[in-house]
Design a protein around this motif. Sequence first.
Motif, mmCIF file in Angstrom:
data_model
loop_
_atom_site.group_PDB
_atom_site.id
_atom_site.type_symbol
_atom_site.label_atom_id
_atom_site.label_comp_id
_atom_site.label_asym_id
_atom_site.label_seq_id
_atom_site.Cartn_x
_atom_site.Cartn_y
_atom_site.Cartn_z
ATOM 1 N N UNK A 77 57.458 39.973 2.938
ATOM 2 C CA UNK A 77 57.577 40.728 1.846
ATOM 3 C C UNK A 77 57.184 42.100 1.599
ATOM 4 N N UNK A 78 56.055 42.289 2.350
ATOM 5 C CA UNK A 78 55.375 43.583 2.143
ATOM 6 C C UNK A 78 55.862 44.554 3.144
ATOM 7 N N UNK A 79 56.274 43.992 4.183
ATOM 8 C CA UNK A 79 57.020 45.059 5.119
ATOM 9 C C UNK A 79 58.392 44.867 5.245
ATOM 10 N N UNK A 80 58.999 44.381 4.360
ATOM 11 C CA UNK A 80 60.594 44.104 4.431
ATOM 12 C C UNK A 80 61.251 45.274 5.088
ATOM 13 N N UNK A 81 60.916 46.418 4.369
ATOM 14 C CA UNK A 81 62.045 47.778 4.905
ATOM 15 C C UNK A 81 61.466 48.120 6.284
ATOM 16 N N UNK A 82 60.270 47.942 6.804
ATOM 17 C CA UNK A 82 60.108 48.047 8.318
ATOM 18 C C UNK A 82 60.668 47.421 9.067
ATOM 19 N N UNK A 83 60.550 45.868 8.749
ATOM 20 C CA UNK A 83 61.345 44.941 9.712
ATOM 21 C C UNK A 83 62.623 45.180 9.534
ATOM 22 N N UNK A 84 63.365 45.345 8.571
ATOM 23 C CA UNK A 84 64.628 45.774 8.348
ATOM 24 C C UNK A 84 65.095 46.879 9.375
ATOM 25 N N UNK A 85 64.326 47.842 9.256
ATOM 26 C CA UNK A 85 64.487 48.913 10.012
ATOM 27 C C UNK A 85 64.302 48.797 11.529
ATOM 28 N N UNK A 86 63.354 47.729 12.030
ATOM 29 C CA UNK A 86 63.315 47.236 13.392
ATOM 30 C C UNK A 86 64.645 46.637 13.692
ATOM 31 N N UNK A 87 65.185 45.666 13.079
ATOM 32 C CA UNK A 87 66.328 45.215 13.425
ATOM 33 C C UNK A 87 67.595 45.985 13.398
ATOM 34 N N UNK A 88 67.695 47.075 12.658
ATOM 35 C CA UNK A 88 68.653 47.944 12.643
ATOM 36 C C UNK A 88 68.534 48.709 13.848
ATOM 37 N N UNK A 89 67.536 49.125 14.256
ATOM 38 C CA UNK A 89 67.744 49.804 15.514
ATOM 39 C C UNK A 89 67.915 49.072 16.696
ATOM 40 N N UNK A 90 67.449 47.943 16.915
ATOM 41 C CA UNK A 90 67.874 47.080 17.949
ATOM 42 C C UNK A 90 69.224 46.750 17.962
ATOM 43 N N UNK A 91 69.829 46.714 16.587
ATOM 44 C CA UNK A 91 71.250 46.275 16.275
ATOM 45 C C UNK A 91 72.008 47.379 17.065
ATOM 46 N N UNK A 92 71.660 48.722 17.051
ATOM 47 C CA UNK A 92 72.295 49.859 17.597
ATOM 48 C C UNK A 92 72.775 49.690 18.830
#
Length: 697
Positions: A77-92
């Motif tokens: 929950x605390x790092x939801x944005x950072x983890x979402x950004x990690x997944x987004x970059x790998x999805x590219x």
Amino acid sequence: MKKLLAALILVMLNWACSQQSTRPAAVAFHNVNAKYNAIFQADRLLISLTNKVREEKKENFSNALPILAPIDTSFSQSYAKEIANLVRKATLVIDRHQNSRFVDDAYLIIGRGRLLQHDLTNALETFKYINSIEHDPKTQQSALIELATIYLYQADYPSAQKVFNFIAENPMNANQEQHLLLVQAFAYQKQNAIAKSIPLLEKAAPRVKNRAERGRLFYILGQMHQELGQTAAARKAYEQCLKQKSSYSLTLHAQIAILSLTENIPGLEKLVKDPKNQDLQSDIFLAIGQIHFQHKDYELARKNWENGGTNNPNKGELYFQLGQLFSNQLKDYRNAANYFDSAATFLPSQHSQYQLAQKLRTQWGEFARLDGSIQLQDSLLKLGQRSESDLKAMYEKIQKSKKAKKDSVQLTIASSSNVSLATFTRRPSTPEQQSFYFYNDQARVQGQQEFSTKWGIRTLEDFWNRKNKQAAVLTDAPLMPSNVAQTNMVGESAQTQDSLQIWLNSIPRTEKQQADIQKKREKALFDLGKYAKLELAKNDLATNSLTHLLGDYPLTSFEAEALYLLYLSSDKPKTYRQLLFDKYPNSYFKQAILTLEFGGLTEGKELEAQKNYEKAFAQFKSGDFTACIAQADLLLQSFPGSKWEDKIVFLKAQSYGGLKDFDRYKKELKQFEQAYPKSQLIPEVKALLEKFTQNNR
């Protein structure tokens, strides 16, 4: 012409850079873009998040540490944005570079991102998918290791073993071998096969590159050796942990573990006095208390454990241990009830003892209710023996004591408002005191005074604010001594008289009132004794309560069952057996004792009991109720513990109804309800009792 040439070049570049193309130039272009753009950034972000997981991990050193700790939901929950950004970059990589050789790496990062999100279901599917596409075998091996880890988190050991078997068929690099050793060691740890886990962990721990993680694994090794009683090996592992010089908390707990192994209490006490350990004193007190507990010095264990409860984030576990200590060794059941209640409050829901703590809170909460009822009746009976003048004097003394306490608090509050900030000092409040009203004595007493100023002293009852209370309502004013001095004396006198009369009325002074209190006390003593034996399994508590019952109320209606319970719980069962058999020869509880002593009947005896039951039933159907009762008594004596026993007893009760002996009929039905709570006849018995009650209102 120039425009046409430019357009042609642009088309060729687009064709060369197409992610569907398998031409070497196109593949090289997408490999470079995937590796040094999205994958590079995602890898750095994954390393950063992994380090934060390690740094923010809250370890509970009083329990066995897991080799692979699951991701805490609070981190997700605390790092939801950072983890979402990690997944987004790998999805590219998957969206824009499908023909590159880093697609499987991207899926691996996405799977690890799902783990950080605590989304085990999607992580599982992602790692499975990696093994369905034909890419780098090393990436597939990493995905399989992660897959096995998730199965272990879910306690799906057969699936994890299948994955281990598949991994063994393919080659691995050094990092993967080290990771697999940890996962396999974790698998044995999860299944409590500590002896099998230790060799794998000893092989893997020195290979770990991160110093903090390496120190943690050596500490776990020490815990495992200690659990198996291998003191020398445990000490060696803890010393290896100290050599890593990782976090101060881990180093301190390794020191505590070594001193505990050698039972070096002076060394532990020295650690307590060290100012650097102020925040971790509770864990040191826990270790000292454990040493005293092992030596059966329970009072010193209690003292140190109670000291360990101060500012302890794991106080739920400590309270649970104290509850066990008070209930099993110290036999202080009132304190045990309080500690079990606190343990259930403070233990986190994911803790292994959480469900047991909730159960114990309920069980000991009922004990506290019954025990409190007995104490209340005892107090009321003692007060009822005193004269009215003594009671009034007692009441005035209590009120003066309360008023003196309130005046003292008022003076403190008034003085504090006139003291400059430069000279005002007080003990720092804990977070609990700052946030919870009832932990703040000053705020609580102030609130009590504001209430009594407005409403007077009221008992806890329905409609406490009714109009016929003679309390004088004062206007809201600042809480200052000068305002208290100006209180309306007439109103105060009315309040005192009114409250005094309410208090006097609550005390049993007539014979009828005292008889009612004695009846409540009698039932509470029986209920407590029965509950202590059947629910808490505390023979000493049951014996104490039931002997008090029989001593204080020799004509109690609960005598037969009390004697049966004493037979089960006392260290003199023969005495109570004889009393029960002599005074209650036809009691169900006598049959229960015979059943315990002789066990179940043979098949032949059961058939004989059935035939005799059918004979008694025929007598009942013909209206020969007296003969039916005699036959039922003979059956109960001859075939104790028969599977027909509840039917025989029910038939006997029905026969008393046929004889119109309704008092005995009601008594027999109630005793049936107590003696056979699991019988299939219980619904019918309850219906008959309800009908009988309605007809006799």
